[in-house]
Design a protein around this motif. Structure first.
Motif, PDB file in Angstrom:
ATOM      1  N   LEU A 123       0.866  -1.209  -0.209  1.00 52.50           N
ATOM      2  CA  LEU A 123      -0.055   0.034   0.025  1.00 52.50           C
ATOM      3  C   LEU A 123       0.972   1.314   0.002  1.00 52.50           C
ATOM      4  O   LEU A 123       0.533   2.350  -0.569  1.00 52.50           O
ATOM      5  CB  LEU A 123      -0.961   0.141   1.179  1.00 52.50           C
ATOM      6  CG  LEU A 123      -2.083  -0.949   1.137  1.00 52.50           C
ATOM      7  CD1 LEU A 123      -2.816  -1.236   2.577  1.00 52.50           C
ATOM      8  CD2 LEU A 123      -2.957  -1.163   0.016  1.00 52.50           C
ATOM      9  N   GLU A 124       1.980   1.075   0.789  1.00 50.08           N
ATOM     10  CA  GLU A 124       2.782   2.544   0.483  1.00 50.08           C
ATOM     11  C   GLU A 124       3.439   2.566  -0.611  1.00 50.08           C
ATOM     12  O   GLU A 124       3.525   3.832  -0.914  1.00 50.08           O
ATOM     13  CB  GLU A 124       3.858   2.336   1.750  1.00 50.08           C
ATOM     14  CG  GLU A 124       4.562   3.532   1.874  1.00 50.08           C
ATOM     15  CD  GLU A 124       5.728   3.568   3.404  1.00 50.08           C
ATOM     16  OE1 GLU A 124       6.426   4.286   3.574  1.00 50.08           O
ATOM     17  OE2 GLU A 124       5.348   2.476   4.176  1.00 50.08           O
ATOM     18  N   TRP A 125       3.563   1.510  -1.283  1.00 47.52           N
ATOM     19  CA  TRP A 125       4.411   1.565  -2.550  1.00 47.52           C
ATOM     20  C   TRP A 125       3.462   2.196  -3.505  1.00 47.52           C
ATOM     21  O   TRP A 125       3.979   3.082  -4.248  1.00 47.52           O
ATOM     22  CB  TRP A 125       4.803   0.084  -2.970  1.00 47.52           C
ATOM     23  CG  TRP A 125       5.027   0.137  -4.430  1.00 47.52           C
ATOM     24  CD1 TRP A 125       4.168  -0.611  -5.352  1.00 47.52           C
ATOM     25  CD2 TRP A 125       6.165   0.545  -5.291  1.00 47.52           C
ATOM     26  NE1 TRP A 125       4.738  -0.542  -6.760  1.00 47.52           N
ATOM     27  CE2 TRP A 125       5.866   0.111  -6.459  1.00 47.52           C
ATOM     28  CE3 TRP A 125       7.364   1.077  -4.949  1.00 47.52           C
ATOM     29  CZ2 TRP A 125       6.947   0.462  -7.720  1.00 47.52           C
ATOM     30  CZ3 TRP A 125       8.271   1.361  -5.828  1.00 47.52           C
ATOM     31  CH2 TRP A 125       8.152   1.168  -7.188  1.00 47.52           C
ATOM     32  N   LEU A 126       2.082   1.913  -3.512  1.00 47.61           N
ATOM     33  CA  LEU A 126       1.317   2.651  -4.323  1.00 47.61           C
ATOM     34  C   LEU A 126       1.374   4.185  -4.204  1.00 47.61           C
ATOM     35  O   LEU A 126       0.988   4.751  -4.895  1.00 47.61           O
ATOM     36  CB  LEU A 126      -0.145   1.800  -4.253  1.00 47.61           C
ATOM     37  CG  LEU A 126      -0.255   0.420  -4.825  1.00 47.61           C
ATOM     38  CD1 LEU A 126      -1.642  -0.150  -4.367  1.00 47.61           C
ATOM     39  CD2 LEU A 126       0.052   0.488  -6.302  1.00 47.61           C
ATOM     40  N   ASP A 127       1.442   4.625  -2.793  1.00 47.49           N
ATOM     41  CA  ASP A 127       1.326   5.654  -2.397  1.00 47.49           C
ATOM     42  C   ASP A 127       2.430   6.551  -3.034  1.00 47.49           C
ATOM     43  O   ASP A 127       2.555   7.609  -3.669  1.00 47.49           O
ATOM     44  CB  ASP A 127       1.206   6.046  -1.037  1.00 47.49           C
ATOM     45  CG  ASP A 127       0.101   6.097  -0.396  1.00 47.49           C
ATOM     46  OD1 ASP A 127      -0.941   5.994  -1.132  1.00 47.49           O
ATOM     47  OD2 ASP A 127      -0.121   5.880   0.829  1.00 47.49           O
ATOM     48  N   ILE A 128       3.490   5.859  -3.105  1.00 51.38           N
ATOM     49  CA  ILE A 128       5.062   6.394  -3.793  1.00 51.38           C
ATOM     50  C   ILE A 128       4.808   6.357  -5.133  1.00 51.38           C
ATOM     51  O   ILE A 128       5.136   7.593  -5.942  1.00 51.38           O
ATOM     52  CB  ILE A 128       6.215   5.538  -3.463  1.00 51.38           C
ATOM     53  CG1 ILE A 128       6.429   5.640  -1.819  1.00 51.38           C
ATOM     54  CG2 ILE A 128       7.297   5.790  -4.204  1.00 51.38           C
ATOM     55  CD1 ILE A 128       7.398   4.614  -1.425  1.00 51.38           C
ATOM     56  N   VAL A 129       4.273   5.550  -5.957  1.00 51.87           N
ATOM     57  CA  VAL A 129       4.127   5.548  -7.326  1.00 51.87           C
ATOM     58  C   VAL A 129       3.046   6.428  -7.776  1.00 51.87           C
ATOM     59  O   VAL A 129       3.137   7.252  -8.814  1.00 51.87           O
ATOM     60  CB  VAL A 129       3.646   4.134  -7.808  1.00 51.87           C
ATOM     61  CG1 VAL A 129       3.243   4.143  -9.474  1.00 51.87           C
ATOM     62  CG2 VAL A 129       4.763   3.172  -7.471  1.00 51.87           C
ATOM     63  N   HIS A 133       2.901  10.350  -1.620  1.00 53.19           N
ATOM     64  CA  HIS A 133       3.787   9.861  -0.376  1.00 53.19           C
ATOM     65  C   HIS A 133       4.694  11.240   0.107  1.00 53.19           C
ATOM     66  O   HIS A 133       5.257  11.809  -0.670  1.00 53.19           O
ATOM     67  CB  HIS A 133       4.933   8.868  -0.513  1.00 53.19           C
ATOM     68  CG  HIS A 133       5.462   7.999   0.569  1.00 53.19           C
ATOM     69  ND1 HIS A 133       6.341   8.701   1.409  1.00 53.19           N
ATOM     70  CD2 HIS A 133       5.048   6.939   1.379  1.00 53.19           C
ATOM     71  CE1 HIS A 133       6.679   8.026   2.281  1.00 53.19           C
ATOM     72  NE2 HIS A 133       5.998   6.925   2.311  1.00 53.19           N
ATOM     73  N   ALA A 134       4.873  11.356   1.311  1.00 48.94           N
ATOM     74  CA  ALA A 134       5.803  12.469   1.889  1.00 48.94           C
ATOM     75  C   ALA A 134       7.218  12.496   1.378  1.00 48.94           C
ATOM     76  O   ALA A 134       7.936  13.374   1.606  1.00 48.94           O
ATOM     77  CB  ALA A 134       5.527  12.401   3.447  1.00 48.94           C
ATOM     78  N   LEU A 135       7.845  11.334   0.961  1.00 49.47           N
ATOM     79  CA  LEU A 135       8.909  11.348   0.441  1.00 49.47           C
ATOM     80  C   LEU A 135       9.474  12.269  -0.804  1.00 49.47           C
ATOM     81  O   LEU A 135      10.292  12.670  -1.096  1.00 49.47           O
ATOM     82  CB  LEU A 135       9.502   9.867  -0.047  1.00 49.47           C
ATOM     83  CG  LEU A 135       9.827   8.856   1.164  1.00 49.47           C
ATOM     84  CD1 LEU A 135       9.797   7.354   0.498  1.00 49.47           C
ATOM     85  CD2 LEU A 135      11.010   9.231   1.814  1.00 49.47           C
ATOM     86  N   TRP A 136       8.169  12.754  -1.320  1.00 52.45           N
ATOM     87  CA  TRP A 136       8.496  13.468  -2.712  1.00 52.45           C
ATOM     88  C   TRP A 136       8.643  15.049  -2.234  1.00 52.45           C
ATOM     89  O   TRP A 136       9.020  15.790  -3.159  1.00 52.45           O
ATOM     90  CB  TRP A 136       7.207  13.254  -3.667  1.00 52.45           C
ATOM     91  CG  TRP A 136       6.865  11.875  -4.149  1.00 52.45           C
ATOM     92  CD1 TRP A 136       6.108  11.173  -3.944  1.00 52.45           C
ATOM     93  CD2 TRP A 136       7.863  11.440  -5.257  1.00 52.45           C
ATOM     94  NE1 TRP A 136       6.052  10.180  -4.742  1.00 52.45           N
ATOM     95  CE2 TRP A 136       7.384  10.031  -5.529  1.00 52.45           C
ATOM     96  CE3 TRP A 136       9.099  11.915  -5.784  1.00 52.45           C
ATOM     97  CZ2 TRP A 136       7.900   9.347  -6.600  1.00 52.45           C
ATOM     98  CZ3 TRP A 136       9.604  11.214  -6.846  1.00 52.45           C
ATOM     99  CH2 TRP A 136       8.987   9.768  -7.309  1.00 52.45           C
ATOM    100  N   GLN A 137       8.307  15.382  -1.001  1.00 50.39           N
ATOM    101  CA  GLN A 137       8.475  16.792  -0.830  1.00 50.39           C
ATOM    102  C   GLN A 137      10.106  17.112  -1.032  1.00 50.39           C
ATOM    103  O   GLN A 137      10.714  16.289  -0.528  1.00 50.39           O
ATOM    104  CB  GLN A 137       8.221  17.063   0.894  1.00 50.39           C
ATOM    105  CG  GLN A 137       6.675  16.806   1.038  1.00 50.39           C
ATOM    106  CD  GLN A 137       6.325  17.036   2.650  1.00 50.39           C
ATOM    107  OE1 GLN A 137       7.253  17.488   3.292  1.00 50.39           O
ATOM    108  NE2 GLN A 137       5.282  16.536   3.058  1.00 50.39           N
ATOM    109  N   HIS A 138      10.326  18.477  -1.497  1.00 54.94           N
ATOM    110  CA  HIS A 138      11.477  18.931  -1.583  1.00 54.94           C
ATOM    111  C   HIS A 138      12.220  18.046  -3.028  1.00 54.94           C
ATOM    112  O   HIS A 138      13.392  18.829  -3.262  1.00 54.94           O
ATOM    113  CB  HIS A 138      12.262  18.830  -0.355  1.00 54.94           C
ATOM    114  CG  HIS A 138      11.896  19.487   0.777  1.00 54.94           C
ATOM    115  ND1 HIS A 138      11.665  20.629   1.001  1.00 54.94           N
ATOM    116  CD2 HIS A 138      11.348  18.720   2.035  1.00 54.94           C
ATOM    117  CE1 HIS A 138      10.815  20.811   2.225  1.00 54.94           C
ATOM    118  NE2 HIS A 138      10.771  19.588   2.835  1.00 54.94           N
TER     119      HIS A 138
END
Length: 480
Positions: A123-129, A133-138
């Motif tokens: 599920l977290e992988w789908l958020d990234i794709v 996901h918060a990882l995309w900030q900055h």
């Protein structure tokens, strides 16, 4: 059994690293290393290279079949990419390492691992794709969409591979490994995938990360123990495992191989089961002794037969243009030796044009350099390196101690309760210089670690501008 050598793979031509030559002599530095252990010394190697105006090449093995890489290999085949990804991301300039900057955010992104729970990870992988996901900030929009395009591609390939007998397990998956695999599948070239990730990570132009073998296929290693048993696969060598024999194990009349052949994955029918298993979860903190010392490591095909693959041509080119090579800290038999036994490497290292061949000795022994009752000495480390280089040149068996200096000219080491024993007089008789450093305690208060300043001074005094005497006045952290 006769050696079998796979054909060399064609790859897109990329600009070759220019030979760094001063006064007709090569000045480049080549570092043989694995991933995590040597990452702690990257800044030291960078400083030494910059001070000597040298290019720096890291040679990284691709035989690791453990962790999340094991699932990528099982489903898509291809080389073990975890150590390559780890080094590329570590080389992101540290001046902007916090996650509030784009470089820091990219470092955090490619180092990120999904949760251990498989469903939560999916599920977290789908958020990234889907860029939620918060990882995309900055991370800027152009870079985000470029990265996402390869993540979307690998996601599509994962969906296409789903079968009732085989579902991709996202547990603990590395986002950087998934990206690198997507780029490799898109371009058809491992080298091109590395080039892309190097560009995104802004790896300095004078630094190269070279896979020991440039390949789109999996390459596995086997270890032979002194008691005559063998262990197949890097993960089984490095981590607790029962020695694996070649004969199949049958359960209720069905062999392990037949059971694995019923699963649709990237492995050839009849491949050794130990090379096809998922090794996502394993412990690095609890290491059981091997039943006997490792005597030799070699490459095997999927059926367990020995092969002798050639090294990446760029590795050979880097060695021919180098003045110094460094065998870094790390697992001796799974991080260093898999690169040394490849055809062409031993001959290049034996070249007299390489003036400094420096072994940075591990600060302790591990599962590969035990058992604890008879731990490796420093001379055992050197002997293993000499044998690996000799085997690369087609010479099998014990290497005379008089030839050790052909492959190791300097030994840098720490001295403490758990460090490998160093007999300075013995090394002196072999023409190998020993340099003792005073280390610092590890973060957990146990064991010794190399002090960056002391190690930098030792390498500078060896590789540097030649005036070792002038340096000794400031080398109060080492004993030459």
């Amino acid at each position: 059994m006769p050696h079998q050598t796979p054909a060399r793979l064609a790859s897109p031509a990329l600009p070759m690293q220019a030979m760094n030559v001063t006064n007709g002599k090569p000045k480049d530095i080549v570092v043989f290393s694995g991933g995590s252990a040597a990452n702690s010394l990257v800044d030291v190697f960078k400083t030494v290279a910059e001070n000597n105006k040298s290019s720096l090449s890291y040679v990284i093995p691709i035989s690791d079949n453990g962790g999340s890489s094991s699932e990528l290999i099982r489903v898509f085949g291809g080389p073990g990419i975890g150590d390559v990804r780890s080094r590329l991301v570590r080389l992101i300039p540290d001046d902007e390492a916090n996650t509030d900057t784009e470089k820091g955010a990219i470092k955090a992104f490619f180092n990120y691992r999904l949760p251990n729970d498989a469903e939560k990870a999916r599920l977290e992988w789908l958020d990234i794709v889907e860029a939620r996901h918060a990882l995309w900030q900055h991370i800027s929009t152009p870079k985000k969409e470029l990265i996402r395009s390869f993540l979307n591609l690998i996601n599509l390939e994962i969906v296409k591979k789903v079968r009732p007998s085989s579902v991709f397990n996202f547990s603990s998956a590395s986002i950087g490994n998934l990206f690198l695999t997507g780029a490799r599948l898109f371009s058809g070239s491992f080298e091109s995938a590395i080039y892309l990730l190097s560009s995104i990570c802004q790896v300095p132009q004078n630094v190269s990360v070279l896979p020991a073998i440039n390949t789109n296929f999996s390459h596995h290693i086997s270890a032979g123990l002194a008691n005559g048993t063998s262990i197949m696969g890097q993960n089984a060598i490095s981590h607790p495992s029962i020695p694996t024999a070649l004969p199949d194990v049958s359960v209720n009349g069905v062999s392990e191989t037949e059971e694995h052949d019923s699963i649709e994955d990237a492995n050839l029918p009849g491949s050794l089961p130990t090379l096809r298993k998922q090794y996502i979860s394993f412990t690095k903190s609890e290491e059981e002794d091997l039943p006997a010392r490792i005597e030799r490591v070699w490459y095997i095909n999927p059926f367990g037969q020995e092969i002798r693959p050639p090294a990446n041509p760029k590795v050979i080119d880097a060695l021919h243009s180098s003045q110094s090579i460094i065998y870094s800290i790390g697992s001796l038999y799974t991080s260093i030796i898999p690169s040394l036994i490849l055809r062409g490497v031993g001959e290049a290292i034996a070249s007299t044009s390489i003036k400094h061949k420096i072994l940075i000795l591990n600060s302790t022994v591990d599962r590969e350099t035990g058992p604890s009752s008879t731990p490796f000495t420093a001379l055992d480390f050197v002997a293993a390196i000499a044998r690996a280089c000799a085997e690369s040149r087609g010479s099998f068996g014990t290497v005379p101690t008089s030839e050790y200096r052909t492959y190791v000219t300097h030994l840098v080491h720490l001295e403490g309760p758990d460090t490998p024993q160093v007999n300075k007089a013995e090394f002196s008789s072999l023409g190998i210089e020993t340099i003792r450093l005073y280390g610092r305690k590890g973060e957990d208060g146990k064991g010794l670690r190399y002090d960056e300043k002391a190690l930098n001074q030792a390498l500078e005094a060896t590789i540097g501008k030649g005036n070792v005497r002038a340096d000794k006045s400031r080398r109060n952290t080492l004993d030459g």
